[in-house]
Design a protein around this motif. Sequence first.
Motif, PDB file in Angstrom:
ATOM      1  N   GLU A 170       1.634  -2.397  10.435  1.00  0.00           N
ATOM      2  CA  GLU A 170       1.097  -2.560   9.082  1.00  0.00           C
ATOM      3  C   GLU A 170      -0.016  -1.553   8.807  1.00  0.00           C
ATOM      4  OE1 GLU A 170       1.374  -7.289   8.220  1.00  0.00           O
ATOM      5  OE2 GLU A 170      -0.425  -6.602   9.232  1.00  0.00           O
ATOM      6  N   PRO A 171      -0.216  -1.222   7.519  1.00  0.00           N
ATOM      7  CA  PRO A 171      -1.359  -0.374   7.170  1.00  0.00           C
ATOM      8  C   PRO A 171      -2.639  -1.207   7.268  1.00  0.00           C
ATOM      9  CG  PRO A 171      -0.232  -1.102   5.178  1.00  0.00           C
ATOM     10  CD  PRO A 171       0.583  -1.596   6.342  1.00  0.00           C
ATOM     11  N   LEU A 172      -3.710  -0.582   7.713  1.00  0.00           N
ATOM     12  CA  LEU A 172      -4.987  -1.295   7.764  1.00  0.00           C
ATOM     13  C   LEU A 172      -5.534  -1.498   6.351  1.00  0.00           C
ATOM     14  CD1 LEU A 172      -6.753   0.237  10.899  1.00  0.00           C
ATOM     15  CD2 LEU A 172      -5.463  -1.898  10.690  1.00  0.00           C
ATOM     16  N   ASP A 173      -5.377  -0.476   5.516  1.00  0.00           N
ATOM     17  CA  ASP A 173      -5.792  -0.545   4.121  1.00  0.00           C
ATOM     18  C   ASP A 173      -5.201   0.648   3.398  1.00  0.00           C
ATOM     19  OD1 ASP A 173      -7.274   1.645   4.900  1.00  0.00           O
ATOM     20  OD2 ASP A 173      -9.198   0.623   4.828  1.00  0.00           O
ATOM     21  N   GLY A 174      -5.647   0.918   2.190  1.00  0.00           N
ATOM     22  CA  GLY A 174      -5.150   2.074   1.453  1.00  0.00           C
ATOM     23  C   GLY A 174      -5.128   1.823  -0.039  1.00  0.00           C
ATOM     24  N   PHE A 225       0.833  -1.202   0.000  1.00  0.00           N
ATOM     25  CA  PHE A 225       0.000   0.000   0.000  1.00  0.00           C
ATOM     26  C   PHE A 225       0.869   1.254   0.000  1.00  0.00           C
ATOM     27  CE2 PHE A 225      -2.581  -3.224   2.153  1.00  0.00           C
ATOM     28  CZ  PHE A 225      -3.755  -3.155   1.413  1.00  0.00           C
ATOM     29  N   LEU A 226       0.384   2.273  -0.689  1.00  0.00           N
ATOM     30  CA  LEU A 226       1.036   3.580  -0.691  1.00  0.00           C
ATOM     31  C   LEU A 226       0.876   4.203   0.685  1.00  0.00           C
ATOM     32  CD1 LEU A 226       2.478   5.496  -2.709  1.00  0.00           C
ATOM     33  CD2 LEU A 226       0.252   6.572  -3.082  1.00  0.00           C
ATOM     34  N   LEU A 227       1.967   4.692   1.245  1.00  0.00           N
ATOM     35  CA  LEU A 227       1.919   5.371   2.536  1.00  0.00           C
ATOM     36  C   LEU A 227       1.510   6.820   2.287  1.00  0.00           C
ATOM     37  CD1 LEU A 227       2.486   5.337   5.609  1.00  0.00           C
ATOM     38  CD2 LEU A 227       4.860   5.901   5.074  1.00  0.00           C
ATOM     39  N   THR A 228       0.382   7.219   2.883  1.00  0.00           N
ATOM     40  CA  THR A 228      -0.108   8.592   2.728  1.00  0.00           C
ATOM     41  C   THR A 228      -0.340   9.183   4.114  1.00  0.00           C
ATOM     42  OG1 THR A 228      -2.450   7.992   2.741  1.00  0.00           O
ATOM     43  CG2 THR A 228      -1.320   7.930   0.589  1.00  0.00           C
ATOM     44  N   VAL A 265      -3.564   4.507   8.176  1.00  0.00           N
ATOM     45  CA  VAL A 265      -3.647   4.095   9.577  1.00  0.00           C
ATOM     46  C   VAL A 265      -2.769   2.852   9.726  1.00  0.00           C
ATOM     47  CG1 VAL A 265      -5.164   3.264  11.420  1.00  0.00           C
ATOM     48  CG2 VAL A 265      -5.970   5.024   9.818  1.00  0.00           C
ATOM     49  N   ILE A 266      -1.825   2.918  10.678  1.00  0.00           N
ATOM     50  CA  ILE A 266      -0.898   1.815  10.899  1.00  0.00           C
ATOM     51  C   ILE A 266      -1.176   1.208  12.271  1.00  0.00           C
ATOM     52  CG2 ILE A 266       1.545   1.194  11.211  1.00  0.00           C
ATOM     53  CD1 ILE A 266       2.147   3.435   9.151  1.00  0.00           C
TER      54      ILE A 266
END
Length: 187
Positions: free
Chosen positions: A104-108, A87-90, A94-95
């Motif tokens: 980890e990212p929850l989604d994105g 996922f792209l980190l923006t 939400v991590i």
Amino acid sequence: MTKAELRKTYKLKRQELSSETVEEFSLQIANRLLTLPIWDFSFYHIFLSIEELKEVNTDYLLNILSGKDKHIVISKSDFTTNTMIHFLLTDSTVIKKNAYNIPEPLDGIEVPAQNLEVVFIPLLAFDEEGHRVGYGKGFYDSFLAECKPETLKIGLSFFESESKIEDVFDGDMALDYCVTPKQVYRF
């Protein structure tokens, strides 16, 4: 040594490091990364450190990538298939730590592995030929096999290389570089 022997040895070596040493070595690794010819790309994959396992702190590297206005990609692990989704980190990502303490990212916004140009890789040990020892689940080997052949694979290690990992096999993905607090290895 075999991967199992190296895994055991280097987990212990890491646990012996103080928090101050982890931070100092992580900063030295980030500064060494600045000397590599890798900063003209757009998509960089980075791992978020598992603090409890005293992994290289990638916060310094995140700051460098952010300051250079790069697309930063992070992963979420699927332990049923031993694969990762990227996922792209923006600013709105939400991590959260999973059951294994992996942030980890929850989604994105999903990013295909084929889009990644540089991948920073966690590891426990590596050898003079660029083979690495991870935690043994094969997540990164599967992930790197999905990337383009020209994707740069850069290991980050607190420790210097071993001469040879005895039980390397065809599915193991070798590194292009490994960066330690003391030097840069090119393979």
